[in-house]
Design a protein around this motif. Structure first.
Motif, PDB file in Angstrom:
ATOM      1  N   THR A  24       0.833  -1.205   0.000  1.00 38.73           N
ATOM      2  CA  THR A  24       0.000   0.000   0.000  1.00 38.73           C
ATOM      3  C   THR A  24       0.862   1.247   0.000  1.00 38.73           C
ATOM      4  O   THR A  24       0.560   2.222  -0.711  1.00 38.73           O
ATOM      5  CB  THR A  24      -0.969  -0.012   1.199  1.00 38.73           C
ATOM      6  N   SER A  27       2.102   1.688  -3.567  1.00 43.41           N
ATOM      7  CA  SER A  27       1.100   2.090  -4.563  1.00 43.41           C
ATOM      8  C   SER A  27       0.417   3.410  -4.240  1.00 43.41           C
ATOM      9  O   SER A  27       0.030   4.135  -5.149  1.00 43.41           O
ATOM     10  CB  SER A  27       0.050   0.993  -4.737  1.00 43.41           C
ATOM     11  N   GLU A 107      -5.779  -1.947   1.701  1.00 40.72           N
ATOM     12  CA  GLU A 107      -5.185  -1.966   0.362  1.00 40.72           C
ATOM     13  C   GLU A 107      -6.115  -1.259  -0.619  1.00 40.72           C
ATOM     14  O   GLU A 107      -7.327  -1.503  -0.609  1.00 40.72           O
ATOM     15  CB  GLU A 107      -4.988  -3.403  -0.117  1.00 40.72           C
ATOM     16  N   PRO A 108      -5.564  -0.393  -1.462  1.00 36.59           N
ATOM     17  CA  PRO A 108      -6.413   0.359  -2.401  1.00 36.59           C
ATOM     18  C   PRO A 108      -7.341  -0.517  -3.250  1.00 36.59           C
ATOM     19  O   PRO A 108      -8.491  -0.147  -3.490  1.00 36.59           O
ATOM     20  CB  PRO A 108      -5.406   1.115  -3.263  1.00 36.59           C
ATOM     21  N   ARG A 109      -6.883  -1.682  -3.664  1.00 33.94           N
ATOM     22  CA  ARG A 109      -7.738  -2.533  -4.506  1.00 33.94           C
ATOM     23  C   ARG A 109      -8.952  -3.069  -3.755  1.00 33.94           C
ATOM     24  O   ARG A 109      -9.894  -3.566  -4.363  1.00 33.94           O
ATOM     25  CB  ARG A 109      -6.925  -3.671  -5.114  1.00 33.94           C
ATOM     26  N   TRP A 110      -8.939  -2.981  -2.415  1.00 36.48           N
ATOM     27  CA  TRP A 110     -10.064  -3.427  -1.603  1.00 36.48           C
ATOM     28  C   TRP A 110     -10.835  -2.237  -1.029  1.00 36.48           C
ATOM     29  O   TRP A 110     -11.696  -2.407  -0.163  1.00 36.48           O
ATOM     30  CB  TRP A 110      -9.580  -4.324  -0.470  1.00 36.48           C
TER      31      TRP A 110
END
Length: 186
Positions: A24, A27, A107-110
């Motif tokens: 994280t 990113s 996490e950004p994707r979550w």
């Protein structure tokens, strides 16, 4: 969406927490912290630090999961006097019952799936059970996503700022404060 839950971390979760932090930061926070600071993250040291944090008395690390995946974490405990003091060093009347959300990371994707809210609500409930009456957290002034999240939870800046030197850049953080009576809404 698979079942989303929050649970207390155990020492065996340290590698996954370290991975989430490292990935994280790479990113989402490289520009804020500086490339050198992020590049210096050593996975072995991170895992050791997280294992120690999980076992530290008076501190609890919570994990957010979705199905089989660990997607975020939150570190909560009583706020040290140095964290709750005003700019002139004096302590507020409620210093002994003030809690610190030392870290809250998904996490950004979550993101945008309620994990941060569940983490903060669970940490707040545990802190209330431990006698805390309000919480504080430090957030980078330019981290608009985190600032917006805490504002939606009813937390706001209290006027205190600090500057962190990452070795690459200086990060201005604002201290947020808010209540611990948080309810999750469907």
């Amino acid at each position: 969406m698979a079942a989303a839950e929050v649970r207390p971390a155990v020492v065996s979760d340290a590698p996954e927490i370290a991975r989430i932090q490292r990935d994280t930061w790479k990113s989402a926070y490289t520009e804020l912290l500086g490339e050198a600071a992020v590049a210096e993250l050593d996975v072995v040291e991170l895992e050791k630090t997280w294992a120690e944090t999980i076992e530290y008395p008076g501190t609890r690390v919570f994990l957010a999961t979705e199905g089989e995946f660990t997607v975020g974490f939150c570190v909560a405990g009583r706020a040290p006097e140095s964290e709750v003091a005003t700019a002139d060093g004096s302590l507020p009347d409620d210093a002994s019952t003030t809690a610190l959300i030392a870290s809250l990371l998904v996490e950004p994707r979550w993101g945008r799936r309620g994990h941060a809210g569940r983490l903060l609500a669970n940490a707040s409930a545990w802190l209330r059970e431990d006698g805390a009456t309000r919480g504080i957290s430090w957030v980078a002034q330019t981290d608009h996503a985190s600032l917006g999240f805490f504002r939606r939870a009813g937390w706001s800046p209290d006027g205190t700022v600090r500057i962190l030197d990452t070795g690459s850049t200086n990060v201005r953080e604002v201290r947020l404060t808010g209540g611990l009576d948080l309810e999750l809404t469907p």
